[in-house]
Design a protein around this motif. Structure first.
Motif, mmCIF file in Angstrom:
data_model
loop_
_atom_site.group_PDB
_atom_site.id
_atom_site.type_symbol
_atom_site.label_atom_id
_atom_site.label_comp_id
_atom_site.label_asym_id
_atom_site.label_seq_id
_atom_site.Cartn_x
_atom_site.Cartn_y
_atom_site.Cartn_z
ATOM 1 N N VAL A 106 1.194 4.625 1.578
ATOM 2 C CA VAL A 106 0.496 3.842 0.456
ATOM 3 C C VAL A 106 -1.190 3.533 1.896
ATOM 4 C CG1 VAL A 106 -0.753 1.326 -0.060
ATOM 5 C CG2 VAL A 106 1.759 2.343 -1.169
ATOM 6 N N GLU A 107 -2.213 3.473 1.599
ATOM 7 C CA GLU A 107 -2.780 3.062 2.986
ATOM 8 C C GLU A 107 -3.086 1.328 3.150
ATOM 9 O OE1 GLU A 107 -5.902 4.639 5.511
ATOM 10 O OE2 GLU A 107 -4.346 5.969 3.797
ATOM 11 N N ILE A 142 -1.047 0.265 -4.327
ATOM 12 C CA ILE A 142 0.244 0.928 -4.199
ATOM 13 C C ILE A 142 0.578 1.887 -5.300
ATOM 14 C CG2 ILE A 142 2.506 0.099 -5.141
ATOM 15 C CD1 ILE A 142 2.517 -1.942 -3.359
ATOM 16 N N GLU A 143 -0.860 1.461 -7.185
ATOM 17 C CA GLU A 143 -0.784 2.313 -8.095
ATOM 18 C C GLU A 143 -1.025 3.765 -7.642
ATOM 19 O OE1 GLU A 143 -2.599 1.777 -12.393
ATOM 20 O OE2 GLU A 143 -3.090 0.626 -10.828
ATOM 21 N N GLU A 148 -0.770 9.307 -6.270
ATOM 22 C CA GLU A 148 -1.350 10.800 -5.821
ATOM 23 C C GLU A 148 -0.242 10.988 -5.184
ATOM 24 O OE1 GLU A 148 -4.408 8.142 -3.315
ATOM 25 O OE2 GLU A 148 -5.974 9.016 -4.774
ATOM 26 N N SER A 149 0.549 10.554 -5.170
ATOM 27 C CA SER A 149 1.254 11.667 -4.257
ATOM 28 C C SER A 149 2.251 12.457 -4.694
ATOM 29 C CB SER A 149 2.906 10.283 -3.930
ATOM 30 O OG SER A 149 3.881 10.572 -5.594
ATOM 31 N N PRO A 155 2.135 5.062 -13.605
ATOM 32 C CA PRO A 155 2.546 3.638 -12.875
ATOM 33 C C PRO A 155 1.776 2.871 -13.592
ATOM 34 C CG PRO A 155 1.043 4.641 -11.643
ATOM 35 C CD PRO A 155 1.888 5.467 -12.130
ATOM 36 N N ASN A 156 3.070 1.673 -14.106
ATOM 37 C CA ASN A 156 2.508 1.237 -15.637
ATOM 38 C C ASN A 156 1.414 -1.250 -14.537
ATOM 39 O OD1 ASN A 156 2.073 2.518 -17.625
ATOM 40 N ND2 ASN A 156 3.999 2.204 -17.573
ATOM 41 N N ASN A 157 0.322 -1.303 -14.415
ATOM 42 C CA ASN A 157 -0.093 -2.196 -13.317
ATOM 43 C C ASN A 157 -0.111 -3.294 -13.867
ATOM 44 O OD1 ASN A 157 -0.273 -3.408 -11.132
ATOM 45 N ND2 ASN A 157 -2.193 -2.462 -10.412
ATOM 46 N N ASP A 158 0.637 -4.681 -13.801
ATOM 47 C CA ASP A 158 0.338 -5.314 -14.948
ATOM 48 C C ASP A 158 -0.698 -6.811 -13.589
ATOM 49 O OD1 ASP A 158 1.823 -6.837 -13.525
ATOM 50 O OD2 ASP A 158 3.196 -6.999 -15.486
#
Length: 249
Positions: A106-107, A142-143, A148-149, A155-158
């Motif tokens: 993660v950047e 992170i999402e 991009e990995s 991923p599901n980001n809430d």
């Protein structure tokens, strides 16, 4: 160096300083004369101490050099195997496993940072991963990093935590993962063979320079091949175990 002792007792000390192995205790002052390479007299005085002389033969030093070469090679090969194991952990199967995110970077404030240093990764069920960032402001980063990995998960980001559902593998996807496992294994074996090549070259150069005999060289090359076979087999066994895991429905 040839030594001429002034007193008989000094002959012991001169013997020690000539390179013979042993320990000698000098109980009274004495003087001895040594002649250097040009024949120039050198006078020394020794008193009240123990003189210890250790002389290592040329052959033992050379044997250690070959051992150093094979020892260093074995260490590097071991690291190659460790790298293969770590990379295989990121190959997902049909079940949730937190290790599949180990390679996600993660950047974070301009520096690539492993995801597991920025969040807690848990496995609430056999088909789901949950990522709880320590710093909620990087949840979006992170999402993005997961997407991009290239691990093939969505991923599901809430806004608070990120959940990843692990879909069941199709037959085609399993075949792709098997191919990936073999490629990772082959990369590891190439690294091991490169280490072997470098070690073999060093040993052959020692023989060519006359530093070791042909028998010593042969022993070194045999040892290099043995450790190469050992670690190549470990890679094969590791990949084989992962393949079984991938194919398990």
């Amino acid at each position: 160096m040839r030594v001429h002792a002034v007193w008989t007792t000094a002959l012991v000390a001169s013997t020690a300083l000539c390179g013979c192995a042993g320990a000698f205790t000098i109980s009274s002052p004495m003087t001895f004369v040594a002649r250097g390479p040009t024949g120039t007299p050198i006078t020394r005085a020794i008193s009240g101490r123990t003189v210890t002389s250790r002389r290592q033969t040329s052959s033992s030093r050379l044997s250690m050099s070959i051992k150093d070469i094979t020892g260093n090679a074995e260490e590097k090969m071991g690291k190659s195997v460790d790298s293969v194991k770590q990379n295989l952990q990121s190959v997902r199967t049909g079940r949730a496993n937190a290790s599949i995110l180990d390679r996600v970077q993660v950047e974070y404030y301009g520096a690539p940072t492993p995801l597991n240093q920025l969040a807690t990764v848990s496995v609430p069920s056999s088909q789901q991963l949950q990522i709880d960032p320590y710093d909620k402001s990087v949840t979006g980063d992170i999402e993005k990093a997961i997407i991009e990995s290239g691990i093939g998960l969505t991923p599901n980001n809430d806004g608070d935590v990120i959940r990843i559902n692990i879909p069941s593998l199709t037959e085609d996807r399993r075949k792709e993962l098997l191919k990936m496992c073999r490629e990772i294994g082959e990369e590891g074996k190439v690294a091991i063979r490169n280490v072997r090549r470098d070690g073999v070259d060093k040993i052959k150069k020692m023989e060519k320079a006359g530093d070791v005999g042909k028998d010593e060289m042969a022993d070194g090359l045999d040892e290099m091949q043995k450790i190469t076979d050992k670690y190549a087999k470990e890679v094969d066994d590791t990949v084989g175990s992962k393949e079984k895991e991938v194919m398990t429905v």
